[in-house]
Design an enzyme around this catalytic site. Structure first.
Site, PDB file in Angstrom:
ATOM      1  N   LYS A 111     -58.447 -16.873 -14.175  1.00 24.47           N
ATOM      2  CA  LYS A 111     -57.810 -18.034 -14.448  1.00 24.47           C
ATOM      3  C   LYS A 111     -57.397 -19.046 -13.218  1.00 24.47           C
ATOM      4  O   LYS A 111     -57.394 -20.216 -13.102  1.00 24.47           O
ATOM      5  CB  LYS A 111     -56.470 -17.803 -15.445  1.00 24.47           C
ATOM      6  CG  LYS A 111     -56.761 -17.208 -16.628  1.00 24.47           C
ATOM      7  CD  LYS A 111     -55.475 -16.996 -17.383  1.00 24.47           C
ATOM      8  CE  LYS A 111     -54.634 -15.808 -16.850  1.00 24.47           C
ATOM      9  NZ  LYS A 111     -55.149 -14.462 -16.780  1.00 24.47           N
ATOM     10  N   ARG A 143     -47.636 -15.869 -22.664  1.00 23.49           N
ATOM     11  CA  ARG A 143     -47.906 -14.757 -22.715  1.00 23.49           C
ATOM     12  C   ARG A 143     -47.470 -13.839 -24.058  1.00 23.49           C
ATOM     13  O   ARG A 143     -47.987 -12.712 -24.103  1.00 23.49           O
ATOM     14  CB  ARG A 143     -47.528 -13.929 -21.559  1.00 23.49           C
ATOM     15  CG  ARG A 143     -48.843 -13.707 -20.247  1.00 23.49           C
ATOM     16  CD  ARG A 143     -48.110 -13.075 -19.283  1.00 23.49           C
ATOM     17  NE  ARG A 143     -49.207 -12.392 -18.492  1.00 23.49           N
ATOM     18  CZ  ARG A 143     -49.762 -12.858 -17.404  1.00 23.49           C
ATOM     19  NH1 ARG A 143     -49.502 -13.872 -17.015  1.00 23.49           N
ATOM     20  NH2 ARG A 143     -50.575 -12.264 -16.647  1.00 23.49           N
ATOM     21  N   ARG A 194     -59.693  -7.167  -5.848  1.00 18.44           N
ATOM     22  CA  ARG A 194     -58.667  -8.292  -5.462  1.00 18.44           C
ATOM     23  C   ARG A 194     -57.551  -7.497  -4.769  1.00 18.44           C
ATOM     24  O   ARG A 194     -57.136  -8.119  -3.579  1.00 18.44           O
ATOM     25  CB  ARG A 194     -58.123  -8.867  -6.466  1.00 18.44           C
ATOM     26  CG  ARG A 194     -57.167 -10.240  -6.042  1.00 18.44           C
ATOM     27  CD  ARG A 194     -56.849 -11.195  -7.397  1.00 18.44           C
ATOM     28  NE  ARG A 194     -55.926 -10.433  -8.400  1.00 18.44           N
ATOM     29  CZ  ARG A 194     -55.574 -10.741  -9.395  1.00 18.44           C
ATOM     30  NH1 ARG A 194     -56.078 -12.060  -9.858  1.00 18.44           N
ATOM     31  NH2 ARG A 194     -54.810 -10.228 -10.415  1.00 18.44           N
ATOM     32  N   ARG A 204     -50.660  -7.690  -3.516  1.00 17.54           N
ATOM     33  CA  ARG A 204     -50.022  -7.413  -4.638  1.00 17.54           C
ATOM     34  C   ARG A 204     -50.046  -5.883  -5.286  1.00 17.54           C
ATOM     35  O   ARG A 204     -50.983  -5.394  -5.331  1.00 17.54           O
ATOM     36  CB  ARG A 204     -50.710  -8.187  -5.567  1.00 17.54           C
ATOM     37  CG  ARG A 204     -50.365  -9.799  -5.693  1.00 17.54           C
ATOM     38  CD  ARG A 204     -51.048 -10.454  -6.811  1.00 17.54           C
ATOM     39  NE  ARG A 204     -51.005 -10.025  -8.128  1.00 17.54           N
ATOM     40  CZ  ARG A 204     -51.467 -10.544  -9.067  1.00 17.54           C
ATOM     41  NH1 ARG A 204     -52.094 -11.778  -8.942  1.00 17.54           N
ATOM     42  NH2 ARG A 204     -50.991 -10.161 -10.361  1.00 17.54           N
ATOM     43  N   ARG A 251     -51.257  -3.534 -17.942  1.00 20.89           N
ATOM     44  CA  ARG A 251     -51.312  -4.891 -18.026  1.00 20.89           C
ATOM     45  C   ARG A 251     -52.607  -5.301 -19.037  1.00 20.89           C
ATOM     46  O   ARG A 251     -52.067  -6.308 -19.896  1.00 20.89           O
ATOM     47  CB  ARG A 251     -51.856  -5.648 -16.652  1.00 20.89           C
ATOM     48  CG  ARG A 251     -50.559  -5.592 -15.702  1.00 20.89           C
ATOM     49  CD  ARG A 251     -50.855  -5.540 -14.193  1.00 20.89           C
ATOM     50  NE  ARG A 251     -51.609  -7.066 -13.939  1.00 20.89           N
ATOM     51  CZ  ARG A 251     -52.243  -7.253 -12.571  1.00 20.89           C
ATOM     52  NH1 ARG A 251     -52.360  -6.283 -11.858  1.00 20.89           N
ATOM     53  NH2 ARG A 251     -52.766  -8.242 -12.641  1.00 20.89           N
TER      54      ARG A 251
HETATM   55  P1  ADP Z   1     -52.488 -11.815 -13.691  1.00 23.67           P
HETATM   56  O1  ADP Z   1     -53.094 -12.584 -14.762  1.00 23.67           O
HETATM   57  O2  ADP Z   1     -53.719 -11.348 -12.860  1.00 23.67           O
HETATM   58  O3  ADP Z   1     -52.079 -10.538 -14.463  1.00 23.67           O
HETATM   59  P2  ADP Z   1     -50.466 -13.277 -13.028  1.00 23.67           P
HETATM   60  O4  ADP Z   1     -50.255 -13.841 -11.685  1.00 23.67           O
HETATM   61  O5  ADP Z   1     -50.611 -14.166 -13.982  1.00 23.67           O
HETATM   62  O6  ADP Z   1     -51.616 -12.156 -12.898  1.00 23.67           O
HETATM   63  O7  ADP Z   1     -49.018 -12.251 -13.435  1.00 23.67           O
HETATM   64  C1  ADP Z   1     -48.609 -11.406 -12.802  1.00 23.67           C
HETATM   65  C2  ADP Z   1     -47.383 -10.633 -13.343  1.00 23.67           C
HETATM   66  O8  ADP Z   1     -46.426 -11.611 -13.605  1.00 23.67           O
HETATM   67  C3  ADP Z   1     -47.843 -10.209 -14.945  1.00 23.67           C
HETATM   68  O9  ADP Z   1     -48.306  -8.749 -14.815  1.00 23.67           O
HETATM   69  C4  ADP Z   1     -46.532 -10.212 -15.571  1.00 23.67           C
HETATM   70  O10 ADP Z   1     -45.627  -9.013 -15.031  1.00 23.67           O
HETATM   71  C5  ADP Z   1     -45.524 -11.364 -14.861  1.00 23.67           C
HETATM   72  N1  ADP Z   1     -45.755 -12.741 -15.422  1.00 23.67           N
HETATM   73  C6  ADP Z   1     -46.623 -13.652 -15.196  1.00 23.67           C
HETATM   74  N2  ADP Z   1     -46.433 -14.866 -16.307  1.00 23.67           N
HETATM   75  C7  ADP Z   1     -45.747 -14.184 -17.077  1.00 23.67           C
HETATM   76  C8  ADP Z   1     -45.327 -14.542 -18.460  1.00 23.67           C
HETATM   77  N3  ADP Z   1     -45.532 -15.762 -18.872  1.00 23.67           N
HETATM   78  N4  ADP Z   1     -44.468 -13.897 -19.058  1.00 23.67           N
HETATM   79  C9  ADP Z   1     -43.911 -12.694 -18.551  1.00 23.67           C
HETATM   80  N5  ADP Z   1     -44.288 -12.079 -17.391  1.00 23.67           N
HETATM   81  C10 ADP Z   1     -45.313 -13.116 -16.808  1.00 23.67           C
END
Ligand code: ADP
Length: 190
Positions: free
Chosen positions: A14, A89, A128, A134, A146
Site C-alpha cells: 500500500k 482498519r 522489509r 521497524r 498482524r
Molecule cells: P502495515 O500495513 O505494514 O502493517 P502500517 O504502517 O500501516 O503497516 O501500520 C503499522 C502499525 O500501526 C499497525 O500494525 C497498527 O499497530 C498501527 N496502525 C496503523 N494504522 C492503524 C489504524 N488505522 N488503526 C489502528 N492501528 C493502526
C-alpha cells in the site's frame, strides 16, 4: 474530490503504491502507520501510547487513531482528494471516516484492495524488516498476529464499502509497475 482507500493486508504494498498514485493524481497521501512512526520517533505522548500496541502487532485504540486522522484531514482540506493508507482498519473507523468526509460535503470514492497471500506477506515483511528498522517487521509471530488482526477486524471494512458497490480487489502480486497499472485502471473507472 476523489478519495481513495488503499486497502489490503500488512505488507501488501500500500505505502509503495500510494507514493506512485499521489504523483500521478495529485492527491494527499495519509498513512496512519507513517503518522504513528513520526510520533514515536519524537517520543510524543501519542507516540508512546501507540508504541505499546504497535510493538505487539495490535491495533492502536480508536480514540487515539481517529483523533489523529481527523486532525490531519481537517488541517489539509485544500486538496484534490485523499488517499488513505492503513485507515480505516475496522468498522468503527469506517463510520468515522464517512462522517468526517460528509462534513466536508464529500465521500469515499472507492476502496481498492491489494490481494496478497499470507506466506508472501510474511516473507515480504521479514525482508522489509532487514532495512526498515521497524521492530514489528522483525518477529514472525508479531507479523502473523498482524495478519490475524487484519482478517478479524480489518477485512470487514471491505464488505462495508462493498454494500455501496465501492470495493474493488486487485491482484497485488507482480512487478511494482504491473500492480500500479492495475490500480490506475481501477481509479480511472471510479
Ligand atoms: P502495515 O500495513 O505494514 O502493517 P502500517 O504502517 O500501516 O503497516 O501500520 C503499522 C502499525 O500501526 C499497525 O500494525 C497498527 O499497530 C498501527 N496502525 C496503523 N494504522 C492503524 C489504524 N488505522 N488503526 C489502528 N492501528 C493502526
Amino acid at each position: 474530490m476523489i478519495n481513495i482507500i488503499l486497502f489490503g493486508p500488512p505488507g501488501s504494498g500500500k505505502g509503495t503504491q500510494a507514493s506512485k498514485i499521489v504523483e500521478k493524481y495529485n492527491l494527499l497521501h495519509i498513512s496512519t502507520g507513517d503518522l504513528f512512526r513520526y510520533e514515536m520517533g519524537n517520543n510524543t505522548p501519542l507516540g508512546l501510547k501507540a508504541k505499546e500496541y504497535i510493538k505487539k502487532g495490535e491495533l492502536v485504540p480508536d480514540e487515539v487513531t481517529i483523533g489523529m486522522l481527523t486532525n490531519k484531514v481537517v488541517a489539509n482540506q485544500d486538496v484534490a482528494g485523499y488517499i488513505f493508507d492503513g485507515f480505516p482498519r475496522n468498522i468503527n473507523q469506517s463510520e468515522s471516516l464517512d462522517r468526517i468526509l460528509a462534513e466536508m460535503n464529500t465521500q469515499v470514492s472507492g476502496l481498492i484492495a491489494l490481494a496478497v497471500d499470507d506466506e508472501e506477506i510474511v516473507s515480504r515483511i521479514l525482508n522489509r524488516g532487514k532495512t526498515s528498522g521497524r521492530s514489528d517487521d522483525n518477529d514472525e509471530s508479531i507479523i502473523r498476529n498482524r495478519i490475524e488482526v487484519y482478517k478479524q477486524e480489518t477485512r470487514p471494512v471491505f464488505d462495508y464499502y462493498a454494500k455501496e458497490n465501492k470495493s474493488h480487489e486487485l491482484q497485488g502480486v507482480g512487478s511494482l509497475e504491473e500492480v500500479f497499472e492495475r490500480i490506475c485502471n481501477q481509479i480511472d473507472q471510479l
